[in-house]
Design a protein around this motif. Structure first.
Motif, mmCIF file in Angstrom:
data_model
loop_
_atom_site.group_PDB
_atom_site.id
_atom_site.type_symbol
_atom_site.label_atom_id
_atom_site.label_comp_id
_atom_site.label_asym_id
_atom_site.label_seq_id
_atom_site.Cartn_x
_atom_site.Cartn_y
_atom_site.Cartn_z
ATOM 1 N N ASP A 145 -7.232 -43.486 -18.421
ATOM 2 C CA ASP A 145 -7.888 -44.489 -17.565
ATOM 3 C C ASP A 145 -9.375 -44.634 -17.863
ATOM 4 O O ASP A 145 -10.115 -45.221 -17.078
ATOM 5 C CB ASP A 145 -7.689 -44.166 -16.071
ATOM 6 N N ALA A 171 -15.876 -40.722 -12.534
ATOM 7 C CA ALA A 171 -15.821 -39.973 -11.272
ATOM 8 C C ALA A 171 -14.376 -39.718 -10.853
ATOM 9 O O ALA A 171 -14.052 -38.652 -10.308
ATOM 10 C CB ALA A 171 -16.560 -40.738 -10.177
ATOM 11 N N ARG A 172 -13.516 -40.671 -11.126
ATOM 12 C CA ARG A 172 -12.114 -40.536 -10.705
ATOM 13 C C ARG A 172 -11.293 -39.658 -11.645
ATOM 14 O O ARG A 172 -10.479 -38.844 -11.204
ATOM 15 C CB ARG A 172 -11.467 -41.930 -10.645
ATOM 16 N N TYR A 173 -11.495 -39.851 -12.938
ATOM 17 C CA TYR A 173 -10.576 -39.252 -13.906
ATOM 18 C C TYR A 173 -11.222 -38.244 -14.861
ATOM 19 O O TYR A 173 -10.527 -37.630 -15.662
ATOM 20 C CB TYR A 173 -9.892 -40.360 -14.711
ATOM 21 N N ARG A 181 -17.395 -45.230 -12.337
ATOM 22 C CA ARG A 181 -16.260 -45.136 -11.415
ATOM 23 C C ARG A 181 -15.077 -44.432 -12.069
ATOM 24 O O ARG A 181 -14.462 -43.533 -11.466
ATOM 25 C CB ARG A 181 -15.860 -46.519 -10.932
ATOM 26 N N GLN A 182 -14.761 -44.817 -13.290
ATOM 27 C CA GLN A 182 -13.627 -44.197 -13.982
ATOM 28 C C GLN A 182 -13.912 -42.719 -14.275
ATOM 29 O O GLN A 182 -13.017 -41.861 -14.140
ATOM 30 C CB GLN A 182 -13.334 -44.932 -15.289
#
Length: 244
Positions: free
Chosen positions: A233, A189-191, A186-187
Protein backbone atom coordinates in the motif's frame (compact mmCIF):
# COMPACT_ATOMS: atom_id res chain seq x y z
CA UNK A 1 -4.09 11.40 -7.97
CA UNK A 2 -1.66 12.81 -10.48
CA UNK A 3 1.98 13.69 -9.80
CA UNK A 4 4.94 14.23 -12.07
CA UNK A 5 7.17 11.14 -12.30
CA UNK A 6 10.18 13.16 -11.11
CA UNK A 7 8.23 14.19 -8.00
CA UNK A 8 7.32 10.59 -7.33
CA UNK A 9 10.97 9.57 -7.59
CA UNK A 10 11.85 12.09 -4.85
CA UNK A 11 9.65 10.01 -2.53
CA UNK A 12 12.30 7.28 -2.60
CA UNK A 13 14.82 9.69 -1.04
CA UNK A 14 12.18 10.69 1.50
CA UNK A 15 11.51 7.05 2.38
CA UNK A 16 15.23 6.37 2.76
CA UNK A 17 15.61 9.32 5.12
CA UNK A 18 12.51 8.32 7.10
CA UNK A 19 14.00 4.84 7.43
CA UNK A 20 17.23 6.42 8.72
CA UNK A 21 15.36 8.55 11.27
CA UNK A 22 13.40 5.52 12.47
CA UNK A 23 16.49 3.34 12.69
CA UNK A 24 18.45 5.97 14.60
CA UNK A 25 15.53 6.63 16.95
CA UNK A 26 15.29 2.93 17.70
CA UNK A 27 19.04 2.86 18.33
CA UNK A 28 18.74 5.69 20.84
CA UNK A 29 15.88 3.90 22.60
CA UNK A 30 17.93 0.71 22.73
CA UNK A 31 20.92 2.57 24.16
CA UNK A 32 18.75 4.26 26.77
CA UNK A 33 17.40 0.91 27.92
CA UNK A 34 20.89 -0.57 28.05
CA UNK A 35 20.67 -4.29 28.87
CA UNK A 36 24.17 -4.25 30.39
CA UNK A 37 23.29 -1.19 32.47
CA UNK A 38 20.15 -2.95 33.67
CA UNK A 39 22.23 -5.98 34.59
CA UNK A 40 24.76 -3.84 36.49
CA UNK A 41 21.95 -1.98 38.23
CA UNK A 42 20.45 -5.27 39.38
CA UNK A 43 23.87 -6.43 40.59
CA UNK A 44 24.36 -3.18 42.51
CA UNK A 45 20.93 -3.48 44.12
CA UNK A 46 21.64 -7.08 45.13
CA UNK A 47 25.03 -6.11 46.57
CA UNK A 48 23.52 -3.20 48.51
CA UNK A 49 20.94 -5.53 50.03
CA UNK A 50 23.69 -8.01 50.89
CA UNK A 51 25.79 -5.17 52.33
CA UNK A 52 22.91 -4.05 54.53
CA UNK A 53 22.49 -7.59 55.86
CA UNK A 54 26.25 -8.00 56.43
CA UNK A 55 26.46 -4.61 58.14
CA UNK A 56 23.58 -5.68 60.36
CA UNK A 57 25.52 -8.79 61.37
CA UNK A 58 28.53 -6.63 62.22
CA UNK A 59 26.38 -4.33 64.33
CA UNK A 60 24.80 -7.31 66.12
CA UNK A 61 28.23 -8.77 66.85
CA UNK A 62 29.51 -5.40 68.08
CA UNK A 63 26.56 -5.15 70.46
CA UNK A 64 27.20 -8.70 71.70
CA UNK A 65 30.86 -7.86 72.20
CA UNK A 66 30.05 -4.65 74.09
CA UNK A 67 27.63 -6.57 76.33
CA UNK A 68 30.21 -9.26 77.03
CA UNK A 69 32.89 -6.67 77.78
CA UNK A 70 30.49 -4.93 80.16
CA UNK A 71 29.62 -8.23 81.86
CA UNK A 72 33.32 -9.12 82.19
CA UNK A 73 34.10 -5.70 83.64
CA UNK A 74 31.23 -6.04 86.13
CA UNK A 75 32.35 -9.53 87.18
CA UNK A 76 35.96 -8.41 87.55
CA UNK A 77 34.85 -5.41 89.59
CA UNK A 78 32.93 -7.73 91.92
CA UNK A 79 36.00 -9.98 92.20
CA UNK A 80 38.09 -6.97 93.11
CA UNK A 81 35.52 -5.89 95.68
CA UNK A 82 35.32 -9.39 97.18
CA UNK A 83 39.13 -9.61 97.26
CA UNK A 84 39.29 -6.39 99.28
CA UNK A 85 36.53 -7.58 101.58
CA UNK A 86 38.20 -10.96 102.04
CA UNK A 87 41.38 -9.26 103.24
CA UNK A 88 39.45 -7.57 105.99
CA UNK A 89 36.98 -10.30 107.05
CA UNK A 90 37.66 -12.22 110.25
CA UNK A 91 34.68 -14.54 110.26
CA UNK A 92 35.51 -17.88 108.70
CA UNK A 93 32.01 -18.47 107.39
CA UNK A 94 31.96 -15.05 105.72
CA UNK A 95 35.41 -15.70 104.31
CA UNK A 96 34.24 -19.02 102.83
CA UNK A 97 31.19 -17.35 101.35
CA UNK A 98 33.30 -14.65 99.73
CA UNK A 99 35.77 -17.20 98.41
CA UNK A 100 32.94 -19.28 96.93
CA UNK A 101 31.50 -16.23 95.23
CA UNK A 102 34.94 -15.30 93.87
CA UNK A 103 35.43 -18.80 92.49
CA UNK A 104 32.04 -18.58 90.82
CA UNK A 105 32.90 -15.18 89.43
CA UNK A 106 36.23 -16.49 88.10
CA UNK A 107 34.38 -19.23 86.23
CA UNK A 108 31.91 -16.66 85.01
CA UNK A 109 34.71 -14.45 83.73
CA UNK A 110 36.31 -17.46 82.02
CA UNK A 111 33.05 -18.32 80.28
CA UNK A 112 32.49 -14.70 79.27
CA UNK A 113 36.03 -14.37 77.90
CA UNK A 114 35.57 -17.56 75.86
CA UNK A 115 32.33 -16.18 74.46
CA UNK A 116 34.09 -12.86 73.85
CA UNK A 117 36.77 -14.54 71.76
CA UNK A 118 34.13 -16.36 69.72
CA UNK A 119 32.25 -13.14 69.07
CA UNK A 120 35.48 -11.35 68.16
CA UNK A 121 36.25 -14.07 65.63
CA UNK A 122 32.72 -13.79 64.19
CA UNK A 123 33.08 -10.01 64.09
CA UNK A 124 36.32 -10.32 62.10
CA UNK A 125 34.55 -12.60 59.61
CA UNK A 126 31.55 -10.25 59.30
CA UNK A 127 33.77 -7.19 58.88
CA UNK A 128 35.81 -8.97 56.22
CA UNK A 129 32.59 -9.83 54.41
CA UNK A 130 31.46 -6.21 54.56
CA UNK A 131 34.81 -5.13 53.10
CA UNK A 132 34.51 -7.71 50.32
CA UNK A 133 30.98 -6.61 49.41
CA UNK A 134 31.99 -2.94 49.49
CA UNK A 135 34.84 -3.70 47.09
CA UNK A 136 32.49 -5.56 44.74
CA UNK A 137 29.95 -2.75 44.91
CA UNK A 138 32.61 -0.15 44.21
CA UNK A 139 33.69 -2.10 41.12
CA UNK A 140 30.11 -2.45 39.88
CA UNK A 141 29.48 1.26 40.43
CA UNK A 142 32.70 2.11 38.59
CA UNK A 143 31.77 -0.19 35.70
CA UNK A 144 28.31 1.34 35.58
CA UNK A 145 29.65 4.90 35.62
CA UNK A 146 32.04 4.08 32.78
CA UNK A 147 29.26 2.42 30.79
CA UNK A 148 26.93 5.37 31.36
CA UNK A 149 29.64 7.67 30.02
CA UNK A 150 30.13 5.50 26.94
CA UNK A 151 26.37 5.21 26.45
CA UNK A 152 25.79 8.96 26.73
CA UNK A 153 28.57 9.66 24.24
CA UNK A 154 27.10 7.13 21.81
CA UNK A 155 23.59 8.56 22.28
CA UNK A 156 24.93 12.05 21.57
CA UNK A 157 26.59 10.79 18.39
CA UNK A 158 23.49 8.92 17.19
CA UNK A 159 21.26 11.87 18.08
CA UNK A 160 23.47 14.14 15.97
CA UNK A 161 23.07 11.70 13.06
CA UNK A 162 19.32 11.62 13.65
CA UNK A 163 19.03 15.39 13.69
CA UNK A 164 21.02 15.52 10.46
CA UNK A 165 18.65 12.98 8.89
CA UNK A 166 15.63 14.95 10.15
CA UNK A 167 17.01 18.14 8.60
CA UNK A 168 17.71 16.35 5.30
CA UNK A 169 14.24 14.84 5.41
CA UNK A 170 12.69 18.30 5.82
CA UNK A 171 14.70 19.63 2.86
CA UNK A 172 13.61 16.73 0.63
CA UNK A 173 9.97 16.94 1.79
CA UNK A 174 9.93 20.61 0.79
CA UNK A 175 10.46 19.52 -2.83
CA UNK A 176 7.37 17.26 -2.89
CA UNK A 177 3.95 18.66 -3.84
CA UNK A 178 1.70 19.01 -0.78
CA UNK A 179 -0.97 16.54 -1.88
CA UNK A 180 1.59 13.89 -2.83
CA UNK A 181 3.44 14.42 0.46
CA UNK A 182 0.20 14.11 2.40
CA UNK A 183 -0.57 10.79 0.70
CA UNK A 184 2.97 9.55 1.36
CA UNK A 185 2.78 10.47 5.04
CA UNK A 186 -0.64 8.88 5.40
CA UNK A 187 0.39 5.59 3.80
CA UNK A 188 3.62 5.49 5.79
CA UNK A 189 1.78 6.13 9.07
CA UNK A 190 -0.69 3.35 8.29
CA UNK A 191 1.49 0.70 6.73
CA UNK A 192 5.10 1.54 7.60
CA UNK A 193 6.11 2.48 4.06
CA UNK A 194 5.13 5.58 2.14
CA UNK A 195 6.97 4.81 -1.09
CA UNK A 196 8.26 1.67 -2.74
CA UNK A 197 10.47 1.27 -5.80
CA UNK A 198 9.19 -1.15 -8.39
CA UNK A 199 12.38 -2.91 -9.46
CA UNK A 200 12.31 -5.77 -11.92
CA UNK A 201 8.68 -6.42 -11.11
CA UNK A 202 9.40 -6.56 -7.36
CA UNK A 203 8.06 -4.05 -4.84
CA UNK A 204 11.03 -3.20 -2.63
CA UNK A 205 8.77 -2.29 0.30
CA UNK A 206 7.18 -5.72 0.48
CA UNK A 207 9.88 -7.74 -1.29
CA UNK A 208 7.11 -9.44 -3.25
CA UNK A 209 7.05 -10.00 -6.99
CA UNK A 210 3.88 -8.49 -8.37
CA UNK A 211 1.50 -10.76 -10.22
CA UNK A 212 1.17 -10.57 -13.99
CA UNK A 213 -2.30 -9.09 -13.54
CA UNK A 214 -1.02 -6.35 -11.21
CA UNK A 215 1.87 -5.55 -13.55
CA UNK A 216 -0.53 -5.30 -16.47
CA UNK A 217 -2.69 -2.83 -14.54
CA UNK A 218 0.38 -0.76 -13.68
CA UNK A 219 1.55 -0.76 -17.33
CA UNK A 220 -1.80 0.73 -18.31
CA UNK A 221 -1.44 3.59 -15.82
CA UNK A 222 -0.20 6.94 -17.12
CA UNK A 223 3.33 7.99 -16.05
CA UNK A 224 1.90 10.72 -13.83
CA UNK A 225 -0.70 8.47 -12.19
CA UNK A 226 0.03 7.79 -8.55
CA UNK A 227 -0.16 4.00 -8.15
CA UNK A 228 -0.26 2.14 -4.84
CA UNK A 229 1.59 -1.12 -4.34
CA UNK A 230 -1.00 -3.92 -4.08
CA UNK A 231 1.03 -5.61 -1.33
CA UNK A 232 2.47 -2.81 0.83
CA UNK A 233 0.00 0.00 0.00
CA UNK A 234 2.99 2.31 -0.45
CA UNK A 235 3.18 4.65 -3.44
CA UNK A 236 4.72 2.52 -6.16
CA UNK A 237 7.48 4.51 -7.86
CA UNK A 238 8.12 3.44 -11.41
CA UNK A 239 11.48 3.95 -13.13
CA UNK A 240 13.35 2.55 -16.10
CA UNK A 241 14.39 -0.41 -13.93
CA UNK A 242 10.85 -1.36 -13.01
CA UNK A 243 10.62 -4.06 -15.67
CA UNK A 244 7.48 -2.74 -17.25
Amino acid sequence: MKAAPEDQVVLLDLQRLDNDVTRLSHRITSLQKGDRLTELGASAASLRAELAAATGRVEDAERDLARLESDIASAQARIQRDTTMLQNVTNGKDAAGLQSEMDSLDRRVGDLETAELEVMEQLDVHRARVGDIEAQLAQVDADRAALVGERDAEIARVEADRQSAVASRAAVAAKVPADLLALYDRQRARYGFGASLLQGGVSTASGVTLTASDLQTIRQAAPDDVVLCPDSDAILVRTAESGL
